[in-house]
Scaffold this motif. Structure first.
Motif, PDB file in Angstrom:
ATOM      1  N   LEU A   1      57.202  76.650 109.840  1.00  0.00           N
ATOM      2  CA  LEU A   1      56.568  76.424 108.541  1.00  0.00           C
ATOM      3  C   LEU A   1      56.030  77.744 108.011  1.00  0.00           C
ATOM      4  CD1 LEU A   1      55.800  74.005 106.641  1.00  0.00           C
ATOM      5  CD2 LEU A   1      53.551  74.039 107.721  1.00  0.00           C
ATOM      6  N   VAL A   2      56.165  77.941 106.698  1.00  0.00           N
ATOM      7  CA  VAL A   2      55.609  79.114 106.018  1.00  0.00           C
ATOM      8  C   VAL A   2      54.819  78.627 104.812  1.00  0.00           C
ATOM      9  CG1 VAL A   2      56.106  81.256 104.765  1.00  0.00           C
ATOM     10  CG2 VAL A   2      57.525  80.593 106.726  1.00  0.00           C
ATOM     11  N   ARG A   3      53.641  79.186 104.628  1.00  0.00           N
ATOM     12  CA  ARG A   3      52.833  78.868 103.449  1.00  0.00           C
ATOM     13  C   ARG A   3      52.409  80.182 102.791  1.00  0.00           C
ATOM     14  NH1 ARG A   3      54.883  74.759 103.460  1.00  0.00           N
ATOM     15  NH2 ARG A   3      54.007  72.643 103.654  1.00  0.00           N
ATOM     16  N   GLU A   4      52.374  80.188 101.448  1.00  0.00           N
ATOM     17  CA  GLU A   4      52.038  81.385 100.681  1.00  0.00           C
ATOM     18  C   GLU A   4      50.840  81.130  99.770  1.00  0.00           C
ATOM     19  OE1 GLU A   4      55.570  83.954  99.312  1.00  0.00           O
ATOM     20  OE2 GLU A   4      56.365  81.914  99.246  1.00  0.00           O
ATOM     21  N   ASP A   5      50.123  82.208  99.469  1.00  0.00           N
ATOM     22  CA  ASP A   5      49.008  82.114  98.536  1.00  0.00           C
ATOM     23  C   ASP A   5      48.596  83.524  98.121  1.00  0.00           C
ATOM     24  OD1 ASP A   5      46.914  79.712  97.764  1.00  0.00           O
ATOM     25  OD2 ASP A   5      45.944  81.671  97.723  1.00  0.00           O
ATOM     26  N   VAL A   6      47.920  83.610  96.984  1.00  0.00           N
ATOM     27  CA  VAL A   6      47.400  84.906  96.566  1.00  0.00           C
ATOM     28  C   VAL A   6      46.296  85.380  97.514  1.00  0.00           C
ATOM     29  CG1 VAL A   6      48.013  84.696  94.137  1.00  0.00           C
ATOM     30  CG2 VAL A   6      45.837  83.742  94.947  1.00  0.00           C
ATOM     31  N   GLY A   7      45.674  84.458  98.228  1.00  0.00           N
ATOM     32  CA  GLY A   7      44.635  84.809  99.193  1.00  0.00           C
ATOM     33  C   GLY A   7      45.134  84.652 100.616  1.00  0.00           C
ATOM     34  N   ARG A   8      44.860  85.634 101.466  1.00  0.00           N
ATOM     35  CA  ARG A   8      45.352  85.563 102.851  1.00  0.00           C
ATOM     36  C   ARG A   8      44.693  84.436 103.624  1.00  0.00           C
ATOM     37  NH1 ARG A   8      41.608  88.856 105.794  1.00  0.00           N
ATOM     38  NH2 ARG A   8      40.175  89.879 104.358  1.00  0.00           N
ATOM     39  N   HIS A   9      43.379  84.210 103.398  1.00  0.00           N
ATOM     40  CA  HIS A   9      42.717  83.100 104.082  1.00  0.00           C
ATOM     41  C   HIS A   9      43.302  81.759 103.632  1.00  0.00           C
ATOM     42  CE1 HIS A   9      39.506  86.297 103.946  1.00  0.00           C
ATOM     43  NE2 HIS A   9      39.608  86.074 105.237  1.00  0.00           N
ATOM     44  N   ASN A  10      43.583  81.665 102.338  1.00  0.00           N
ATOM     45  CA  ASN A  10      44.165  80.426 101.805  1.00  0.00           C
ATOM     46  C   ASN A  10      45.523  80.142 102.425  1.00  0.00           C
ATOM     47  OD1 ASN A  10      41.930  80.471 100.145  1.00  0.00           O
ATOM     48  ND2 ASN A  10      43.048  81.094  98.313  1.00  0.00           N
ATOM     49  N   ALA A  11      46.342  81.197 102.558  1.00  0.00           N
ATOM     50  CA  ALA A  11      47.669  81.008 103.147  1.00  0.00           C
ATOM     51  C   ALA A  11      47.556  80.461 104.566  1.00  0.00           C
ATOM     52  CB  ALA A  11      48.438  82.324 103.144  1.00  0.00           C
ATOM     53  N   LEU A  12      46.597  80.977 105.340  1.00  0.00           N
ATOM     54  CA  LEU A  12      46.417  80.488 106.709  1.00  0.00           C
ATOM     55  C   LEU A  12      45.895  79.063 106.717  1.00  0.00           C
ATOM     56  CD1 LEU A  12      46.492  80.912 109.724  1.00  0.00           C
ATOM     57  CD2 LEU A  12      44.283  82.091 109.580  1.00  0.00           C
ATOM     58  N   ASP A  13      44.940  78.741 105.845  1.00  0.00           N
ATOM     59  CA  ASP A  13      44.453  77.365 105.761  1.00  0.00           C
ATOM     60  C   ASP A  13      45.575  76.407 105.370  1.00  0.00           C
ATOM     61  OD1 ASP A  13      41.803  77.620 106.568  1.00  0.00           O
ATOM     62  OD2 ASP A  13      41.092  78.131 104.561  1.00  0.00           O
ATOM     63  N   LYS A  14      46.430  76.835 104.444  1.00  0.00           N
ATOM     64  CA  LYS A  14      47.568  75.992 104.041  1.00  0.00           C
ATOM     65  C   LYS A  14      48.519  75.766 105.214  1.00  0.00           C
ATOM     66  CE  LYS A  14      47.721  77.039  99.080  1.00  0.00           C
ATOM     67  NZ  LYS A  14      48.519  77.630  97.970  1.00  0.00           N
ATOM     68  N   LEU A  15      48.755  76.814 105.993  1.00  0.00           N
ATOM     69  CA  LEU A  15      49.628  76.671 107.158  1.00  0.00           C
ATOM     70  C   LEU A  15      49.033  75.687 108.156  1.00  0.00           C
ATOM     71  CD1 LEU A  15      52.081  77.620 108.883  1.00  0.00           C
ATOM     72  CD2 LEU A  15      50.527  79.325 109.883  1.00  0.00           C
ATOM     73  N   ILE A  16      47.758  75.849 108.468  1.00  0.00           N
ATOM     74  CA  ILE A  16      47.105  74.959 109.431  1.00  0.00           C
ATOM     75  C   ILE A  16      47.102  73.529 108.928  1.00  0.00           C
ATOM     76  CG2 ILE A  16      44.863  74.407 110.468  1.00  0.00           C
ATOM     77  CD1 ILE A  16      44.420  77.471 110.683  1.00  0.00           C
ATOM     78  N   GLY A  17      46.789  73.343 107.649  1.00  0.00           N
ATOM     79  CA  GLY A  17      46.820  72.000 107.082  1.00  0.00           C
ATOM     80  C   GLY A  17      48.197  71.382 107.102  1.00  0.00           C
TER      81      GLY A  17
END
Length: 274
Positions: A178-194
């Motif tokens: 799974l890969v998740r992207e976001d303008v914020g690095r913390h957001n991208a990690l939270d999206k991946l975990i979620g």
């Protein structure tokens, strides 16, 4: 999920320069959208984050877990994404026990201003230390380099805009799940975990590694370790606090991962020989 009103990128008119002069006065570029996202729990707004307007259900769940608002995905009963006048509302219904704990935390913060870390009342709360992880993940350098290259191929928003971070999950078999992207690095990690927590059966964070396209700050290590992940791979440098946390939490931490080299900052025992 991407709301129709909020695409993750948009086209804008630009003026391109080269060698000190305009090379193309009529041109267009794709840029990443950045939208205020309000996270609400049982009708009460808790935080507003600037984020890419995609995969917001994953973001809400991941943020709730890594920030300690929820202890398990089963405590999130409902999540509705609502377009508002100035942004997006993520309206969550959570277990009563967790909501009571959240309200008590908010009550303790009433009247305080200028906190460096939102929601932190004391130094102990600001620098949270997760329990030591027990991870059986093990990867060779070759597998890590291949995974980083594959993650880059799957960064579709980054390819279009050049403005987003990504977080990816490397499975035990060496493939990207799974890969998740976001303008914020913390957001991208939270999206991946979620996103991983949405999978059935319940995801085993001890079995693989988190890959990130940013530096490894304290918060990135804390979020991954809080879920039981014992292997973090970053394309850039870690901070000193992140290294200390990785050492204490039993997390293998790699930085400057760019083939053909990398730097191991903590717990090299999970690196398998080539």
């Amino acid at each position: 999920m991407v709301l129709p009103e909020y695409a993750s990128s948009t086209e804008v008119a630009v003026e391109r320069w080269r060698n000190g002069g305009v090379s193309n006065s009529r041109s267009h570029d794709m840029v990443a959208e950045e939208v205020p996202v309000a996270l609400e729990y049982n009708g009460i707004s808790h935080a507003v984050m600037m984020a890419s307007p995609a995969d917001l259900e994953d973001f809400a769940l991941g943020f709730s877990l890594t920030e300690g608002i929820l202890q398990d995905r089963s405590e999130l009963f409902d999540c509705e994404i609502v377009s508002a006048a100035d942004g997006i509302q993520v309206q969550m219904q959570i277990a009563t026990q967790r909501f009571v704990a959240l309200k008590e935390k908010r009550r303790n913060l009433t009247g305080r201003t200028g906190c460096g870390l939102c929601g932190a009342e004391t130094l102990q709360q600001a620098v949270r230390k997760p329990a030591p992880v027990v991870s059986h993940a093990r990867f060779s350098a070759a597998a890590i380099y291949a995974a980083m290259a594959e993650m880059q191929k799957q960064q579709h928003l980054q390819q279009v805009t050049g403005a987003t971070h990504a977080a990816a999950w490397l499975q035990a078999d060496g493939t990207i799940a799974l890969v998740r992207e976001d303008v914020g690095r913390h957001n991208a990690l939270d999206k991946l975990i979620g996103g991983l927590m949405q999978l059935e059966p319940k995801h085993d964070f001890a079995s693989g590694a988190v890959l990130i396209t940013s530096r490894a700050s304290y918060e990135m290590v804390q979020k991954a370790a809080s879920m039981g992940c014992g292997f973090i791979v970053a394309v850039s440098a870690p901070t000193a606090l992140a290294i200390r946390l990785a050492e204490q939490a039993g997390v293998t931490l790699l930085g400057f991962v760019r083939q053909p080299g990398h730097v191991v900052y903590a717990h090299p025992q999970r690196l398998a020989p080539a």
